[in-house]
Design an enzyme around this catalytic site. Sequence first.
Site, mmCIF file in Angstrom:
data_model
loop_
_atom_site.group_PDB
_atom_site.id
_atom_site.type_symbol
_atom_site.label_atom_id
_atom_site.label_comp_id
_atom_site.label_asym_id
_atom_site.label_seq_id
_atom_site.Cartn_x
_atom_site.Cartn_y
_atom_site.Cartn_z
ATOM 1 N N LYS A 187 47.888 43.094 51.015
ATOM 2 C CA LYS A 187 47.640 41.746 50.495
ATOM 3 C C LYS A 187 48.297 41.530 49.137
ATOM 4 C CE LYS A 187 43.445 41.126 49.083
ATOM 5 N NZ LYS A 187 43.489 41.015 47.601
ATOM 6 N N THR A 188 48.129 42.485 48.218
ATOM 7 C CA THR A 188 48.714 42.319 46.882
ATOM 8 C C THR A 188 50.235 42.262 46.958
ATOM 9 O OG1 THR A 188 46.843 43.530 45.934
ATOM 10 C CG2 THR A 188 48.789 43.259 44.546
ATOM 11 N N ASP A 230 43.763 34.266 45.331
ATOM 12 C CA ASP A 230 43.424 35.540 45.959
ATOM 13 C C ASP A 230 41.915 35.605 46.194
ATOM 14 O OD1 ASP A 230 43.623 38.088 46.943
ATOM 15 O OD2 ASP A 230 43.812 39.057 44.984
ATOM 16 N N GLU A 231 41.471 36.450 47.120
ATOM 17 C CA GLU A 231 40.044 36.669 47.421
ATOM 18 C C GLU A 231 39.325 35.338 47.644
ATOM 19 O OE1 GLU A 231 39.240 39.515 48.114
ATOM 20 O OE2 GLU A 231 40.190 41.008 46.830
ATOM 21 N N GLN A 284 35.093 40.320 54.499
ATOM 22 C CA GLN A 284 34.821 40.990 53.231
ATOM 23 C C GLN A 284 34.119 40.063 52.236
ATOM 24 O OE1 GLN A 284 37.943 43.891 51.848
ATOM 25 N NE2 GLN A 284 39.195 42.879 53.395
ATOM 26 N N ARG A 290 37.212 51.258 52.553
ATOM 27 C CA ARG A 290 37.794 51.771 51.304
ATOM 28 C C ARG A 290 38.443 53.134 51.538
ATOM 29 N NH1 ARG A 290 38.939 47.696 49.705
ATOM 30 N NH2 ARG A 290 38.155 47.063 51.730
#
Length: 724
Positions: free
Chosen positions: A32-33, A218-219, A249, A604
């Site tokens: 994603k980043t 983002d997020e 998430q 994670r």
Amino acid sequence: MDILAELNPAQREAVEAISGPVLILAGPGSGKTRVITHRVAYLIKVCGVNPHRIIAVTFTNKAAREMKERLYHLVGGRVKDLTLGTFHAICARILRRDGKGIGIDSRFVIYDEEDQISLIKRSIGEVGFDPKQYAPRAIASAITAAKTRVLTPKDYIQRSRSYFDEVVSRVYERYQQLLTQSNALDFDDLLMKAVQLFKNSPETLSEYQMRYQHVQVDEFQDTNLVQYELIKQLGEKYRNICVVGDPDQSIYSWRFADLRNILSFEKDYPEAKLVLLEQNYRSTKKILETAFCLISANQQRKPKDLWTDNELGELTTVVETYTEQEEAQFVVNEIEHLVDRGKASPGDCAVMYRTNAQSRVLEEAFVRYGTPYKLVAGTRFYERREIKDIIAYLRLIQNPSDSVSLLRIINVPQRGIGQRSLSQLSSWAKSMGISQYEALHSISEPKSDKEPPFSPHIARALVSFLNLMEGFIGHSRELNLVDLLDLVVERSGYKEYILGQPDGEERWDNILELRTVAQQYRDLKPPEGLSTFLEGVTLVSDVDGLDESVDAVTLITLHQAKGLEFPVVFIVGVEDGILPHFKSFDDPAQMEEERRLCYVGITRAKQRVYLVHAFRRSLMGSSTVNKPSRFLSDIPQHLISSGGLWQGEESQIATAMYSWDKPSAPSLTTQELKAGDHVHHAQFGDGVVVSCQPVKDDSEVVIVFSRAGIKKLLLSFAHLEKVE
């Protein structure tokens, strides 16, 4: 440099979709980043968009720093022209520049949670209620909820439905008055006031809309209503709004994050392009399948077919222990075992838990065995008393109206100004309709008919403090931040004061560390260095302080772990009542969020996952027997490695079965056993029963075995034979 060269087809599609609204659903570990940064670089280097016209918003300083570092490698120095940061930092910048349009002084200070609670306590008392009867944190939460919906005190009063609402409305009104008098904003104000600014000043909104041709968030699954409104305002003109997130998430409803923002994005923007990032680069195939099976039980989600080219990997290890002490002992022992075999280093491992209270037993175990660890969100650096004191001095220098900071340090070090004198100062200032700092001036240079209510001794002490601060304020216009901080520490007497404390050397080291932070702002001209520094330290979050270079095990809550990754992940307390939390049992939406929280923890992990639960646990002062988490039944047996029951030092339970499986019929019942009975166990041999006590739908029997010593066993699994 070919911006698209290292991207997979889906990532490339997301980067090239630059016109109109775009919804990027990014699974965990899907790069994603990389997509976000390459998308910005593509706009600048390929499409020729001026970076000044791009705004990129994220949720943590850590994410913003990482994004900025990656962009520097892609576009070089042009990254400095971007508007890139957290919602709160960007809104603070907007309000300092244009807040005067709604009466906000650009020198405002930002109150953190501790400051907010302090002011709410004061507000409760000033409107005639008892802070012991009405919990300040409950009222703070209600005020946050109101500001999330952009409700002013007047709006809130009109919507009150209960007596508690009436209490909140009166406290909220007084709280905002005190914030205004102190020229202060809390975290929620930063967002709400920015939205109000744009609503009340169309010309200001138009200026920002014209500037920001591309808006990227983002997020997005973590946005609340006021954040969503802000994004809509900024992106309304060009509608080039790109949001990136994952409904699976979304774990922050308790912070008023609204899952509907991402689930309904395509309804609000019918022309939106949907891009799915489904390839996972982080986890093994088995970890990913485990996570997918778990989250598939949820209803509120957008389906994604997660996949990976990574290795097959290890099965998920599920382990039962008898108590939380043995749970911690197992974690430490297993980490040492992995390290000894060269499978991991301490820094590769993270232990995650649902509630902060679970960390205590874990810390004790790590200390006992001498295993290095780092605790995320212990006492945060900027919440330490000595750091708060020095920052309060600096905030009062920047903004003399800051009553919270004034009351904190007016008698630190001690100047003979007691609580009674401070109450008199507050009441006297209120009666004259001025700030407490202005009231100090009225003692020094009387300009009112109202006589100061202080004895000559107290009046001299108050004026002495005023003169000290006036000197600091004068120097703040000339000195850089580091020199100003040194001056404050010396002339206030704080250095001598702190070194005189029992733990003075340690606290002094913390102040020196604060000075190291201040060095980063040394080159900014006064007073810009001071204001920039104060804003930066106020907006820092728990995860921002995580030092990933230290080779130590990370202890962290599941909520804080989002956005991080580790080769080895232990999730402890995987029990009904903890994960999922007991407060979610009667709320299907909350239960789904608990499942998402477990999903976040599992995803994670890169190589290994351990899910650990205890049969007996002490919670809130009492010992309880918890069933293993219902989430374990969502994971197919072929993905689970039977860690069975781990036998620790304190007790051992003879079983090789998981507790969520139905136990076989016991060979004996509670009624058939009593203290003094002789029994035989297949593994431990002959023994004498000490006690037999019921626990839920089973019994716990304590036996002294002749060769194995004292054992605590579950009767349904022990298969004891009575010896006559």
